[in-house]
Each structure stands twice: as C-alpha cells, then as structure tokens.
Design a protein around this motif. Sequence first.
Motif, PDB file in Angstrom:
ATOM      1  N   LEU A 356      -3.012 -38.226 -40.974  1.00 16.90           N
ATOM      2  CA  LEU A 356      -2.970 -37.140 -39.998  1.00 16.90           C
ATOM      3  C   LEU A 356      -1.622 -36.438 -40.096  1.00 16.90           C
ATOM      4  CD1 LEU A 356      -4.505 -38.966 -36.900  1.00 16.90           C
ATOM      5  CD2 LEU A 356      -5.662 -37.329 -38.407  1.00 16.90           C
ATOM      6  N   ARG A 357      -1.626 -35.131 -39.814  1.00 18.50           N
ATOM      7  CA  ARG A 357      -0.383 -34.353 -39.815  1.00 18.50           C
ATOM      8  C   ARG A 357      -0.220 -33.704 -38.452  1.00 18.50           C
ATOM      9  NH1 ARG A 357       0.018 -28.839 -43.073  1.00 18.50           N
ATOM     10  NH2 ARG A 357      -0.700 -28.120 -41.029  1.00 18.50           N
ATOM     11  N   LEU A 358       0.956 -33.872 -37.883  1.00 20.90           N
ATOM     12  CA  LEU A 358       1.221 -33.380 -36.534  1.00 20.90           C
ATOM     13  C   LEU A 358       2.326 -32.334 -36.565  1.00 20.90           C
ATOM     14  CD1 LEU A 358       0.677 -33.738 -33.455  1.00 20.90           C
ATOM     15  CD2 LEU A 358       2.440 -35.517 -33.464  1.00 20.90           C
ATOM     16  N   SER A 359       2.008 -31.151 -36.059  1.00 16.31           N
ATOM     17  CA  SER A 359       3.020 -30.116 -35.855  1.00 16.31           C
ATOM     18  C   SER A 359       3.439 -30.201 -34.392  1.00 16.31           C
ATOM     19  CB  SER A 359       2.448 -28.729 -36.168  1.00 16.31           C
ATOM     20  OG  SER A 359       3.349 -27.717 -35.759  1.00 16.31           O
ATOM     21  N   VAL A 360       4.650 -30.655 -34.154  1.00 14.32           N
ATOM     22  CA  VAL A 360       5.108 -30.907 -32.792  1.00 14.32           C
ATOM     23  C   VAL A 360       5.632 -29.615 -32.181  1.00 14.32           C
ATOM     24  CG1 VAL A 360       6.634 -32.275 -31.342  1.00 14.32           C
ATOM     25  CG2 VAL A 360       5.678 -33.268 -33.436  1.00 14.32           C
ATOM     26  N   GLY A 361       5.149 -29.289 -31.011  1.00 18.61           N
ATOM     27  CA  GLY A 361       5.535 -28.065 -30.321  1.00 18.61           C
ATOM     28  C   GLY A 361       6.665 -28.289 -29.337  1.00 18.61           C
ATOM     29  N   ILE A 362       6.762 -27.410 -28.373  1.00 19.33           N
ATOM     30  CA  ILE A 362       7.890 -27.428 -27.436  1.00 19.33           C
ATOM     31  C   ILE A 362       7.478 -27.896 -26.044  1.00 19.33           C
ATOM     32  CG2 ILE A 362       9.061 -25.619 -28.729  1.00 19.33           C
ATOM     33  CD1 ILE A 362       8.291 -23.658 -26.466  1.00 19.33           C
ATOM     34  N   GLU A 363       6.292 -28.533 -25.937  1.00 18.99           N
ATOM     35  CA  GLU A 363       5.882 -29.081 -24.646  1.00 18.99           C
ATOM     36  C   GLU A 363       6.785 -30.270 -24.265  1.00 18.99           C
ATOM     37  OE1 GLU A 363       1.988 -28.191 -27.052  1.00 18.99           O
ATOM     38  OE2 GLU A 363       3.949 -29.097 -27.426  1.00 18.99           O
ATOM     39  N   SER A 364       6.514 -30.885 -23.163  1.00 20.36           N
ATOM     40  CA  SER A 364       7.207 -32.111 -22.782  1.00 20.36           C
ATOM     41  C   SER A 364       6.847 -33.215 -23.763  1.00 20.36           C
ATOM     42  CB  SER A 364       6.798 -32.526 -21.365  1.00 20.36           C
ATOM     43  OG  SER A 364       6.997 -33.907 -21.157  1.00 20.36           O
ATOM     44  N   ALA A 365       7.844 -33.875 -24.324  1.00 23.58           N
ATOM     45  CA  ALA A 365       7.586 -34.972 -25.264  1.00 23.58           C
ATOM     46  C   ALA A 365       6.793 -36.087 -24.586  1.00 23.58           C
ATOM     47  CB  ALA A 365       8.902 -35.508 -25.816  1.00 23.58           C
ATOM     48  N   GLU A 366       7.104 -36.339 -23.332  1.00 18.23           N
ATOM     49  CA  GLU A 366       6.392 -37.394 -22.596  1.00 18.23           C
ATOM     50  C   GLU A 366       4.909 -37.061 -22.472  1.00 18.23           C
ATOM     51  OE1 GLU A 366       9.297 -36.059 -21.705  1.00 18.23           O
ATOM     52  OE2 GLU A 366      10.578 -37.805 -22.101  1.00 18.23           O
ATOM     53  N   ASN A 367       4.610 -35.795 -22.196  1.00 22.69           N
ATOM     54  CA  ASN A 367       3.200 -35.393 -22.098  1.00 22.69           C
ATOM     55  C   ASN A 367       2.490 -35.527 -23.433  1.00 22.69           C
ATOM     56  OD1 ASN A 367       3.779 -32.653 -19.736  1.00 22.69           O
ATOM     57  ND2 ASN A 367       3.570 -34.853 -19.394  1.00 22.69           N
ATOM     58  N   LEU A 368       3.161 -35.176 -24.507  1.00 19.35           N
ATOM     59  CA  LEU A 368       2.559 -35.294 -25.837  1.00 19.35           C
ATOM     60  C   LEU A 368       2.302 -36.752 -26.191  1.00 19.35           C
ATOM     61  CD1 LEU A 368       4.709 -32.644 -27.760  1.00 19.35           C
ATOM     62  CD2 LEU A 368       2.328 -32.400 -27.003  1.00 19.35           C
ATOM     63  N   ILE A 369       3.252 -37.620 -25.875  1.00 20.02           N
ATOM     64  CA  ILE A 369       3.076 -39.048 -26.154  1.00 20.02           C
ATOM     65  C   ILE A 369       1.937 -39.610 -25.315  1.00 20.02           C
ATOM     66  CG2 ILE A 369       4.156 -41.308 -25.853  1.00 20.02           C
ATOM     67  CD1 ILE A 369       6.799 -39.982 -26.776  1.00 20.02           C
ATOM     68  N   ASP A 370       1.859 -39.207 -24.058  1.00 16.92           N
ATOM     69  CA  ASP A 370       0.752 -39.659 -23.209  1.00 16.92           C
ATOM     70  C   ASP A 370      -0.591 -39.221 -23.787  1.00 16.92           C
ATOM     71  OD1 ASP A 370       2.515 -40.811 -21.441  1.00 16.92           O
ATOM     72  OD2 ASP A 370       2.435 -39.180 -19.969  1.00 16.92           O
ATOM     73  N   ASP A 371      -0.636 -38.011 -24.333  1.00 17.66           N
ATOM     74  CA  ASP A 371      -1.882 -37.511 -24.913  1.00 17.66           C
ATOM     75  C   ASP A 371      -2.268 -38.335 -26.136  1.00 17.66           C
ATOM     76  OD1 ASP A 371      -4.036 -35.629 -24.962  1.00 17.66           O
ATOM     77  OD2 ASP A 371      -3.027 -34.551 -26.583  1.00 17.66           O
ATOM     78  N   LEU A 372      -1.304 -38.621 -26.995  1.00 17.05           N
ATOM     79  CA  LEU A 372      -1.588 -39.444 -28.170  1.00 17.05           C
ATOM     80  C   LEU A 372      -2.005 -40.857 -27.764  1.00 17.05           C
ATOM     81  CD1 LEU A 372       1.339 -38.300 -30.494  1.00 17.05           C
ATOM     82  CD2 LEU A 372      -1.100 -37.975 -30.957  1.00 17.05           C
ATOM     83  N   ALA A 373      -1.331 -41.393 -26.765  1.00 14.09           N
ATOM     84  CA  ALA A 373      -1.656 -42.756 -26.312  1.00 14.09           C
ATOM     85  C   ALA A 373      -3.084 -42.816 -25.787  1.00 14.09           C
ATOM     86  CB  ALA A 373      -0.674 -43.189 -25.224  1.00 14.09           C
ATOM     87  N   SER A 374      -3.490 -41.795 -25.047  1.00 14.57           N
ATOM     88  CA  SER A 374      -4.839 -41.797 -24.498  1.00 14.57           C
ATOM     89  C   SER A 374      -5.895 -41.586 -25.574  1.00 14.57           C
ATOM     90  CB  SER A 374      -4.965 -40.706 -23.422  1.00 14.57           C
ATOM     91  OG  SER A 374      -4.884 -39.409 -23.996  1.00 14.57           O
ATOM     92  N   ALA A 375      -5.480 -41.050 -26.723  1.00 17.68           N
ATOM     93  CA  ALA A 375      -6.435 -40.807 -27.822  1.00 17.68           C
ATOM     94  C   ALA A 375      -6.580 -42.001 -28.748  1.00 17.68           C
ATOM     95  CB  ALA A 375      -5.975 -39.594 -28.628  1.00 17.68           C
ATOM     96  N   LEU A 376      -5.724 -43.006 -28.620  1.00 20.70           N
ATOM     97  CA  LEU A 376      -5.846 -44.200 -29.458  1.00 20.70           C
ATOM     98  C   LEU A 376      -7.053 -45.024 -28.993  1.00 20.70           C
ATOM     99  CD1 LEU A 376      -2.132 -45.421 -29.690  1.00 20.70           C
ATOM    100  CD2 LEU A 376      -3.402 -44.047 -31.347  1.00 20.70           C
ATOM    101  N   PRO A 377      -7.759 -45.662 -29.932  1.00 23.05           N
ATOM    102  CA  PRO A 377      -8.865 -46.535 -29.536  1.00 23.05           C
ATOM    103  C   PRO A 377      -8.366 -47.638 -28.616  1.00 23.05           C
ATOM    104  CG  PRO A 377      -8.899 -46.123 -31.904  1.00 23.05           C
ATOM    105  CD  PRO A 377      -7.607 -45.583 -31.383  1.00 23.05           C
ATOM    106  N   LEU A 378      -9.070 -47.886 -27.507  1.00 20.96           N
ATOM    107  CA  LEU A 378      -8.627 -48.866 -26.523  1.00 20.96           C
ATOM    108  C   LEU A 378      -8.445 -50.253 -27.149  1.00 20.96           C
ATOM    109  CD1 LEU A 378     -10.776 -47.863 -23.430  1.00 20.96           C
ATOM    110  CD2 LEU A 378      -8.315 -47.522 -23.761  1.00 20.96           C
ATOM    111  N   SER A 379      -9.278 -50.571 -28.130  1.00 19.88           N
ATOM    112  CA  SER A 379      -9.213 -51.901 -28.734  1.00 19.88           C
ATOM    113  C   SER A 379      -7.979 -52.098 -29.598  1.00 19.88           C
ATOM    114  CB  SER A 379     -10.469 -52.138 -29.590  1.00 19.88           C
ATOM    115  OG  SER A 379     -10.554 -51.171 -30.627  1.00 19.88           O
ATOM    116  N   LYS A 380      -7.233 -50.973 -29.865  1.00 20.63           N
ATOM    117  CA  LYS A 380      -6.105 -51.067 -30.796  1.00 20.63           C
ATOM    118  C   LYS A 380      -4.771 -50.751 -30.142  1.00 20.63           C
ATOM    119  CE  LYS A 380      -9.052 -50.184 -34.761  1.00 20.63           C
ATOM    120  NZ  LYS A 380      -9.232 -49.444 -36.026  1.00 20.63           N
ATOM    121  N   ILE A 381      -4.764 -50.637 -28.838  1.00 19.46           N
ATOM    122  CA  ILE A 381      -3.505 -50.345 -28.138  1.00 19.46           C
ATOM    123  C   ILE A 381      -2.767 -51.656 -27.843  1.00 19.46           C
ATOM    124  CG2 ILE A 381      -2.515 -49.402 -26.017  1.00 19.46           C
ATOM    125  CD1 ILE A 381      -4.769 -47.410 -25.943  1.00 19.46           C
TER     126      ILE A 381
END
Length: 381
Positions: A356-381
């Motif tokens: 995967l390739r991620l182009s990081v924008g200028i949003e809140s880093a914490e919000n972006l990390i929360d979004d990625l965390a919520s997108a990870l498969p629950l069985s692999k967190i």
Amino acid sequence: MDFETKCVHGGCTSSADQYKALSYPIYQTASFAHASFGSSTGFDYTRESNPTRERLEHTVASLEEAAGAVAFSSGMAAISTVMELFRPGDHFIIEQDLYGGSIRLFHTICEKNGLTFTYASFSSDDIESMIRPSTKALYVETPTNPMMKVVDIRRLADIAHRHGLLLIIDNTFLSPYFQKPLTLGADIVVHSGTKYLGGHNDTIAGFAAASSLEIVEHLHETAMSIGSVLAPFDSWLILRGIQTLAIRLERAEKNAMQIALWLKEQPCIKNVYYPGLPEHPGYAIMKKQASGFGAMVSFRTDSRETAIHILNHVKLISFAESLGGTESLITYPLTQTHADVPEDMRRKSGIDDTLLRLSVGIESAENLIDDLASALPLSKI
C-alpha cells in the motif's frame, strides 16, 4: 529571497500587473491584439505564451534554481516533451521503480518512436557498466515510486557528465521545497504539478525545469508546437497552490513521520518504507541531498486480505490515486498506479498484492492514525 517568500511572491518583489492585483490575474484569452503593424505586447497567442503561465514558469524556475521552466497540461505531457529532445536510436537507463505511467509512456510511445531503454536499480546496480555509445540520458525518481528507494543525485550526476549524458530527475515526491536536483548536478527536473505544487487535488499540470537555457528554449518550442501547454486558469490554480507549499509540506512531513512510527508497531504491518526512518537504507543520502523526507509512506501488510481490508475500511483517508494534496490518500499500486507495468518489472521492484502507498495530508495525525487503526482487521490488532 527565501524559499517561503518565493512561494508567496513568485520570486518577484512586486506584482507585474498594472493594477497591482495581489492575486496575479488570469489572462483567460486565446489571442492578444496588436496596437499597430510591427508592434506587440510580447504576447500574441496563448499556445505560444500567456502572462499567467509565464508568471508560473518564472515561479517554478525560481524555486528549482533553474535557468527556466515550462508549464505543461500534465506531468505526462512534461515527460513526453522532454523525450522529444532525443532522436531515434538514442538509449536511456531508467530506474525500474518508477511511476507506472512513465513506464507505460516509454513502452507504448517512446519505443515506437525509436528510443531504447534499459531498466535498473539506481540504488544498487552498476549503472556505469550499462552505458552504451548510444546512451544519452539517465532517468530516475528519488525517492522512487512506490518503494521509496533513495538515489544519490550527486553520484549519478558525476557518472552522467563523465560520459556526456543528461541526468533527468522526477522531483514530484519531494518538490523543490525539500530537494533541488539541479543544484546537485541534474540537468532536467520534471514534476507532476498536480501533486505537491498544486496541492489541492483540483487541477492537473506538469513542469520541466532545466539548468541550461538552451534546453528550456527547446522544450518551450516543442510544447508550443505540439500544444501541450498549461491553460491560464490551471496556471493560476497552481500559482495559488504554491503559495502554501512550504507550510503544507512541513505539516504533512510531520504527520508522515508519526504515522510511519505507528505503522512499525502494528503486528500485521511487515515493512514500512519511509526515508525519514533512521533504519531506511537511503536515510544518510537523504540527509545530505534533501532538507526533508517528504510525506509519502509505503508499507507492506502480512497478506493480500489485510491490504484489501484496510482499503475497504478507511473512512477519513480516501482510497484514490494521486498524491500530494491536503487530503490523505491511500493507493493500491498493483491495480492503480502500476497496473500497466509488466509483471516481471513489478516483481523486481517489490510491487505485490500486499503493498500500500499512503500520501499523508495535513489533517490531524491523531485522526489519521485512528482511521488506520479502525481499518485494521480486528483479529490482527
């Protein structure tokens, strides 16, 4: 004049507009009238030249510390026009880890026109041994797309110039804010201006800047002849985007570092490719030739299923092609940016169904990390 000031003022100390407009005017016209026979304002027809586009070209040349720059209708138009500097039979050595659209251009158009290409890893192969009598140029992105390999521009420039070759650098990923290849010895720099220079995902543009005025004039003449120039309104949009280039990249880079560090700690993420990490093989070179590490992060998941799950479950981050805008975007190179690259070349570069390739924008880093965390498969967190 400092870089940030050049971004805002276009490298000029005052507005060239007769009314002193703070926002440089959009000269939305196809043609310009002559006051009388034999006289001209300096502008005759917009395909040849236009004040808004000229202002933009002056700005980009100033930022890249170039002899001049030419603005094109897209990044691919810029690269296509650069390739018109050469003749049938000319040979190029090309970085194999390269934007897929560039490779498609070389395969489908340039080879048909008689140019030949050898693909290599510029960070590990013996490039000098690949040079032929017909070799005319070296072409590379650094950091590369999407594997984020770093190439030593000074070393390549030395090789190129000892053999009478041109060195062409795609500087899209870092922009002139973080890296100025011409000051490191490159001869031509190309950009997808759609990306960081524009910065808002609202227009498409491209640039070629060169250390030689002769090359710039040749590019301009070719662009005028084939009509690949940038329109006035799009020129104005890029001018507007450049005004915030420095502050956007500072924020995006800071976010990218936080996200790269977070990704490293996730069990289902197997590799993180970001040159700002000290363990990255190109970290030391980046420290020497660039003033920052950029905001592009690639990473490898533990399976295709994990990669697809992330793509299907991000909400704040958009699953989309492109990069360099204020919004964060995540891309699946295998089926998007590099879908047209031959499979053997993809394998050599490491582009598979887990990348995967991620182009990081200028949003809140914490919000972006929360979004990625919520997108990870629950069985692999």
